[in-house]
Design a protein around this motif. Structure first.
Motif, short mmCIF file in Angstrom:
data_model
loop_
_atom_site.label_atom_id
_atom_site.label_comp_id
_atom_site.label_asym_id
_atom_site.label_seq_id
_atom_site.Cartn_x
_atom_site.Cartn_y
_atom_site.Cartn_z
N GLN A 118 -41.95 9.55 31.16
CA GLN A 118 -41.52 9.14 32.49
C GLN A 118 -41.84 10.29 33.44
O GLN A 118 -41.43 11.43 33.22
CB GLN A 118 -40.03 8.83 32.50
CG GLN A 118 -39.67 7.59 31.68
CD GLN A 118 -38.17 7.38 31.60
OE1 GLN A 118 -37.47 8.12 30.93
NE2 GLN A 118 -37.68 6.36 32.29
N VAL A 120 -41.57 12.23 36.93
CA VAL A 120 -40.68 12.43 38.08
C VAL A 120 -41.37 13.36 39.06
O VAL A 120 -41.76 14.48 38.69
CB VAL A 120 -39.32 13.02 37.65
CG1 VAL A 120 -38.44 13.26 38.87
CG2 VAL A 120 -38.63 12.10 36.65
N PRO A 166 -42.67 1.21 38.38
CA PRO A 166 -41.33 1.77 38.55
C PRO A 166 -40.63 2.18 37.26
O PRO A 166 -39.64 2.90 37.31
CB PRO A 166 -40.57 0.64 39.25
CG PRO A 166 -41.30 -0.61 38.87
CD PRO A 166 -42.74 -0.22 38.78
N GLU A 167 -41.11 1.73 36.11
CA GLU A 167 -40.46 2.14 34.86
C GLU A 167 -40.96 3.50 34.37
O GLU A 167 -40.29 4.14 33.55
CB GLU A 167 -40.71 1.09 33.78
CG GLU A 167 -40.01 -0.25 34.05
CD GLU A 167 -40.16 -1.20 32.89
OE1 GLU A 167 -40.84 -0.83 31.91
OE2 GLU A 167 -39.60 -2.31 32.96
N SER A 168 -42.11 3.95 34.88
CA SER A 168 -42.69 5.19 34.39
C SER A 168 -42.86 6.26 35.46
O SER A 168 -43.17 7.41 35.14
CB SER A 168 -44.06 4.92 33.75
OG SER A 168 -43.93 4.07 32.65
N TYR A 169 -42.66 5.90 36.72
CA TYR A 169 -42.82 6.87 37.80
C TYR A 169 -41.62 6.79 38.73
O TYR A 169 -41.18 5.69 39.09
CB TYR A 169 -44.10 6.62 38.59
CG TYR A 169 -44.22 7.45 39.85
CD1 TYR A 169 -44.75 8.74 39.79
CD2 TYR A 169 -43.80 6.97 41.08
CE1 TYR A 169 -44.86 9.52 40.94
CE2 TYR A 169 -43.90 7.74 42.23
CZ TYR A 169 -44.42 9.01 42.16
OH TYR A 169 -44.51 9.78 43.30
N TYR A 170 -41.09 7.96 39.10
CA TYR A 170 -39.93 8.00 39.99
C TYR A 170 -40.14 9.11 41.02
O TYR A 170 -40.61 10.20 40.69
CB TYR A 170 -38.65 8.27 39.21
CG TYR A 170 -37.39 8.08 40.03
CD1 TYR A 170 -36.86 6.80 40.22
CD2 TYR A 170 -36.73 9.16 40.59
CE1 TYR A 170 -35.70 6.63 40.97
CE2 TYR A 170 -35.58 9.00 41.33
CZ TYR A 170 -35.06 7.73 41.52
OH TYR A 170 -33.92 7.55 42.26
N GLY A 187 -29.44 8.08 41.01
CA GLY A 187 -30.62 7.24 41.00
C GLY A 187 -31.63 7.69 39.97
O GLY A 187 -32.25 6.87 39.27
N LEU A 188 -31.82 9.00 39.86
CA LEU A 188 -32.75 9.54 38.87
C LEU A 188 -32.27 9.21 37.45
O LEU A 188 -33.07 8.81 36.60
CB LEU A 188 -32.88 11.04 39.05
CG LEU A 188 -33.71 11.79 38.00
CD1 LEU A 188 -35.14 11.25 37.93
CD2 LEU A 188 -33.72 13.29 38.29
N GLU A 190 -30.45 6.74 36.50
CA GLU A 190 -30.65 5.31 36.24
C GLU A 190 -32.09 5.05 35.80
O GLU A 190 -32.33 4.28 34.87
CB GLU A 190 -30.31 4.50 37.48
CG GLU A 190 -30.44 3.00 37.29
CD GLU A 190 -30.05 2.21 38.53
OE1 GLU A 190 -30.25 0.98 38.52
OE2 GLU A 190 -29.59 2.81 39.51
N PHE A 191 -33.02 5.70 36.46
CA PHE A 191 -34.43 5.58 36.07
C PHE A 191 -34.64 6.08 34.64
O PHE A 191 -35.38 5.47 33.86
CB PHE A 191 -35.28 6.39 37.05
CG PHE A 191 -36.69 6.67 36.57
CD1 PHE A 191 -37.64 5.67 36.52
CD2 PHE A 191 -37.05 7.96 36.18
CE1 PHE A 191 -38.94 5.94 36.09
CE2 PHE A 191 -38.34 8.24 35.75
CZ PHE A 191 -39.29 7.22 35.70
#
Length: 314
Positions: A118, A120, A166-170, A187-188, A190-191
């Motif tokens: 993931q 970030v 959105p599941e792999s980049y935040y 929020g982070l 939750e990701f």
């Protein structure tokens, strides 16, 4: 700061910046087929024994890590992951990651090594980034290079957002993070699929553990989170630097919520210098892509991470 916030989580460990992940990938042909135990041993010693890799900053038992790599899955990503996994185990944590600002240039490579990674990205006002870089003793370039780096990082993040989803980049914003750490970190988390822990909002409490003492430029990470440095580009940059930033990167700044005064135009020489710098960086990026494409055709083995199925006993 974000590294420490994540490291403060009871289930996540993010080590100090190392120097072995991308160099090992670039040198993967030198290590040969990692299905051969002797080749895994050579790779392990390359990671553990060399000063350039910064392995010593991790506080690990080098011999034990070598044994784990030799006994682990025969892929490059697995060997690298074993080191990071060992760092997490040092703190009794199941999840691990890695942080370096320059990783934005290598997101496809990172995903090759760690397909489930993931990503970030922390975005900060480009003018503050330029101001900070030009003040670092270790930064040997000028503000034009610093600005080109910021522009490139934003564009790389936007590509990652489109390709990874959105599941792999935040994406986080520095100014929002320092203004309301708890909300942004929730929020982070939750990701990441984790519960927020209040310790994350006080990263200074663990800075002595996770930031090498020689990195004096990170001294503020030992303090409480503050908004004091946001927007200081107004006094830290020259008028010419501000004008160049807002002319070259004005649209990107606005797209990411930053106000741009605009109006003035930079000197022709400044614009020309920036264009040369940006063109050189684009060419270098293209060369990296082509070299990687060529090297993939003759890779000695698989590179993707596999979780170790068995490791030497404690």
């Amino acid at each position: 700061m974000l590294q420490l916030m994540l490291h403060a989580h009871p289930r996540i460990a993010i080590p100090p910046e190392t120097r072995f992940l991308l160099p090992a990938y670039d040198a993967r042909a030198d290590f040969g087929d990692l299905r051969v135990p002797g080749n895994r041993l050579a790779l392990a010693r390359w990671i553990v024994d060399r000063k350039q890799t910064r392995f010593a900053d991790l506080g690990l038992d080098g011999q034990r890590v070598i044994e784990q790599i030799v006994a682990g899955p025969p892929t490059l990503g697995s060997a690298l992951g074993i080191v990071l996994r060992a760092y997490a185990a040092r703190f009794g944590k199941p999840r691990w990651g890695d942080k370096r600002p320059g990783y934005f240039q290598h997101i496809p490579t990172l995903r090759r090594l760690f397909p489930d990674a993931q990503i970030v990205q922390l975005i900060r006002d480009g003018r503050d980034c330029v101001a900070s870089l030009k003040e670092m003793d270790w930064y040997k370039h000028d503000s034009h290079h610093a600005l080109a780096t910021w522009v490139e990082s934003i564009e790389a993040g936007e590509r990652a957002a489109r390709t990874l989803g959105p599941e792999s980049y935040y994406r986080l914003y520095y100014e929002r993070l320092i203004g309301d750490p708890a909300t942004e970190l929730k929020g982070l988390c939750e990701f990441l699929g984790e519960d927020y822990d209040p310790a994350m909002s006080a990263p200074g409490r663990i800075a002595a553990v996770a930031v090498p003492g020689r990195k004096v430029w990170h001294s503020r990470t030992h303090q409480e989170v503050t908004t004091a440095r946001a927007g200081t580009w107004r006094t830290r940059l020259t008028t010419a630097e501000i004008v160049l930033c807002e002319t070259v990167a004005g649209d990107l700044l606005r797209d990411h919520g930053y106000e741009v005064e605009g109006g003035a135009r930079p000197e022709r020489a400044d614009q020309a210098h920036y264009r040369r710098v940006a063109a050189h960086r684009r060419l270098a990026a293209r060369k990296r892509e082509l070299l990687d494409f060529m090297h993939r055709r003759s890779e000695p083995g698989e590179v993707a991470y596999r979780p170790p199925s068995s490791l030497p006993p404690d």
